[in-house]
Structure formats: structure tokens, C-alpha cells
Design a protein around this motif. Sequence first.
Motif, PDB file in Angstrom:
ATOM      1  N   GLN A  21      18.194  46.467  33.787  1.00 48.34           N
ATOM      2  CA  GLN A  21      16.915  45.772  33.794  1.00 48.34           C
ATOM      3  C   GLN A  21      16.880  44.666  34.847  1.00 48.34           C
ATOM      4  O   GLN A  21      17.904  44.117  35.235  1.00 48.34           O
ATOM      5  N   PRO A  22      15.661  44.325  35.321  1.00 52.09           N
ATOM      6  CA  PRO A  22      15.534  43.178  36.218  1.00 52.09           C
ATOM      7  C   PRO A  22      16.064  41.918  35.537  1.00 52.09           C
ATOM      8  O   PRO A  22      16.054  41.810  34.309  1.00 52.09           O
ATOM      9  N   THR A  23      16.487  40.974  36.344  1.00 46.76           N
ATOM     10  CA  THR A  23      17.143  39.774  35.805  1.00 46.76           C
ATOM     11  C   THR A  23      16.257  39.025  34.810  1.00 46.76           C
ATOM     12  O   THR A  23      16.731  38.575  33.763  1.00 46.76           O
ATOM     13  N   LEU A  24      14.968  38.869  35.110  1.00 48.74           N
ATOM     14  CA  LEU A  24      14.094  38.115  34.210  1.00 48.74           C
ATOM     15  C   LEU A  24      13.929  38.828  32.870  1.00 48.74           C
ATOM     16  O   LEU A  24      13.814  38.171  31.825  1.00 48.74           O
ATOM     17  N   ASN A  25      13.914  40.152  32.870  1.00 47.68           N
ATOM     18  CA  ASN A  25      13.887  40.888  31.603  1.00 47.68           C
ATOM     19  C   ASN A  25      15.168  40.636  30.809  1.00 47.68           C
ATOM     20  O   ASN A  25      15.139  40.427  29.589  1.00 47.68           O
ATOM     21  N   VAL A  26      16.304  40.661  31.508  1.00 50.49           N
ATOM     22  CA  VAL A  26      17.594  40.442  30.848  1.00 50.49           C
ATOM     23  C   VAL A  26      17.621  39.069  30.188  1.00 50.49           C
ATOM     24  O   VAL A  26      18.023  38.921  29.021  1.00 50.49           O
ATOM     25  N   ILE A  27      17.185  38.042  30.915  1.00 49.65           N
ATOM     26  CA  ILE A  27      17.226  36.679  30.376  1.00 49.65           C
ATOM     27  C   ILE A  27      16.257  36.529  29.206  1.00 49.65           C
ATOM     28  O   ILE A  27      16.583  35.896  28.195  1.00 49.65           O
ATOM     29  N   PHE A  28      15.078  37.128  29.317  1.00 50.07           N
ATOM     30  CA  PHE A  28      14.098  37.022  28.231  1.00 50.07           C
ATOM     31  C   PHE A  28      14.667  37.593  26.935  1.00 50.07           C
ATOM     32  O   PHE A  28      14.606  36.951  25.873  1.00 50.07           O
ATOM     33  N   PHE A  29      15.245  38.788  27.004  1.00 49.80           N
ATOM     34  CA  PHE A  29      15.745  39.413  25.777  1.00 49.80           C
ATOM     35  C   PHE A  29      17.055  38.789  25.315  1.00 49.80           C
ATOM     36  O   PHE A  29      17.350  38.798  24.112  1.00 49.80           O
ATOM     37  N   ARG A  30      17.822  38.216  26.236  1.00 48.12           N
ATOM     38  CA  ARG A  30      18.980  37.440  25.785  1.00 48.12           C
ATOM     39  C   ARG A  30      18.503  36.259  24.947  1.00 48.12           C
ATOM     40  O   ARG A  30      19.093  35.947  23.905  1.00 48.12           O
ATOM     41  N   CYS A  31      17.436  35.631  25.388  1.00 52.83           N
ATOM     42  CA  CYS A  31      16.891  34.496  24.634  1.00 52.83           C
ATOM     43  C   CYS A  31      16.303  34.947  23.296  1.00 52.83           C
ATOM     44  O   CYS A  31      16.481  34.275  22.274  1.00 52.83           O
ATOM     45  N   VAL A  32      15.614  36.082  23.291  1.00 51.16           N
ATOM     46  CA  VAL A  32      14.995  36.582  22.052  1.00 51.16           C
ATOM     47  C   VAL A  32      16.060  36.882  21.002  1.00 51.16           C
ATOM     48  O   VAL A  32      16.005  36.388  19.867  1.00 51.16           O
TER      49      VAL A  32
END
Length: 295
Positions: A21-32
Amino acid sequence: MLSAGMAISGTAGLFSIESGQPTLNVIFFRCVFGATALVGWSALREGWKSLFITDRALWPLVLVSGICLVLNWVALFQAFKLTSIGFATIIYHLQPFWIVLAGAVLLKEGLSRHKLGWICVAFLGLVLTIIPKLGVMRADHDWLIGVGLALVASLFYAATTLTTRAVKSVKPSVLSALHCLIGVIVFAPFVDLAALQGGDNGMWGWLVGLGVIHTGIVYILLYSSYPKLPITVIAAGSFLNPVAALLSDFLVFGRSLTAMQGAGLVLILLAGLAVNLGWPFFLISPRKIAPPQES
């Protein structure tokens, strides 16, 4: 707990890249998923009321530290993609020295000649790490950008550390949960839905693992072990993070370090250990104390 937490945290780069996944997707779901795990843990251990900070004076510091933390993740994970997990991890471990320098400049904390000497050793290690890749960076500007992002990530992490010092009254697990919730709000508008639709089922396994394991379980392991251990053990245990990162890079992607880069890594980690433990710099001789005169 410390060893497990440090070793697992070193594989975060592997999970982020394998998700596809793109980096921003990865960070968003890591946070979720990280917020879900940490909120649940905090609620079970301390009760729901522990998640609410009643002292409004702390809110700006929590917000700033949370934004710095998630931006640190963005820069570091993008650096993984542009360079390699092992290479970016080495540069990222300059973070203790930014903390020392920022503490001296911004907080007027003392900067001894010994600390300054070890900082010079660390930056010598950085030079040794980068020299073998100069040709690659000239040919591929992505590598140069990746080096810059790894440095930026270490700066953001140092900023997170400095700002969280002022919110010691908030439990670490609660603070981490709030940081993840801040990340969810910040990155929700940037989620690439098309990339998610193109992912396979394994993608969700990597993303859930990054949130629950690397953010939830790892943070719980580390914060539970810190109060029970002396600083010497904590500092030594931190070596497991880059070791795990380098091993995952080698075993999965076949990437290894040159002898010069290995020497650079040793210098950076040795200098970090010395700064954390307050070792004297070996090139600075201790001041001689005059013997007392006989009366």
C-alpha cells in the motif's frame, strides 16, 4: 518483554512494504488498528476515564507530540521504500543525538565535551554508511530523497521525545493511544481507496499486524518493561531493533551491508549507547585533581 518488543519493532518496515500500500494508507491503518489495541488495553487496565486528559494545558503538547510521531512514521516508511529497510534504519538511529543537541539548544541542558565527542563519532558512522551508496544516489535520486526522509524521521522522533517529556502525568499507553487517534484524524482525508480495492487479502493481514502488533503489543511490552529495568539494560536492548531490521532486509529481500556500512552502523550504535549511559569519550582525558596539601 524488552527484547521481544525491540526485536518485533525492527520488523515494522517489512510489514509496511509487504502490504503493498501507499505510505499514507499504511500510516492511516497503523493508527486505526493501533488505536483500537491501545484504547482497549488502557480501558481494561485503567478504565475509560484514563483516556480523557482533564488538564487542558497538556492538550497542545499532546497534539504536537502526536503529529510529530505520525509524521515520523510517514517519513521513515517512505524512506524504507525509496532506499531499503536496513539502510534507512541505520540513519534513523541518529535520533538520540538530535535529542541531546536540541536539549542543549532549546532546553539549555548541558552538553559536555564527552557527549559532543560521541556525537562526532555517530556522524562519522553516518558518513561511512553513506559513502558506499554515493554512486547509487547520483544515478537514482530516490535514494537521495530516501536518505533525507530517514534524517527527517529521526528529527521528528526527537521532537516527539522532547514534547512528551512535558506530559509525564499521562500514562504512556494512554498517550500512545491518543497519538494514534490524532493520526487517524490527520490522515483520513488522504486514504487512497483505489489502492485498497486493488489489494489482496494478505494486504489486510500486514496492515492489521502493523497496527496491533507493532503499535499495540510492542508499545505495551516496552512500556511495561521500562520501569523494571536499569537504563543500561534498556540501552543495550535497543540494539535488537536495528539487528531485526537488517535481518528482515537480508532474509526477505536479499539486501546486505558492505563492510564499511557495517562499521558505520557499529559507530552509530556505540555512540548512542555511550550517550545514553554517560560514558566518557576516550579521546578526552579526565582532569587531574591536585592532591590536598599537607597543613
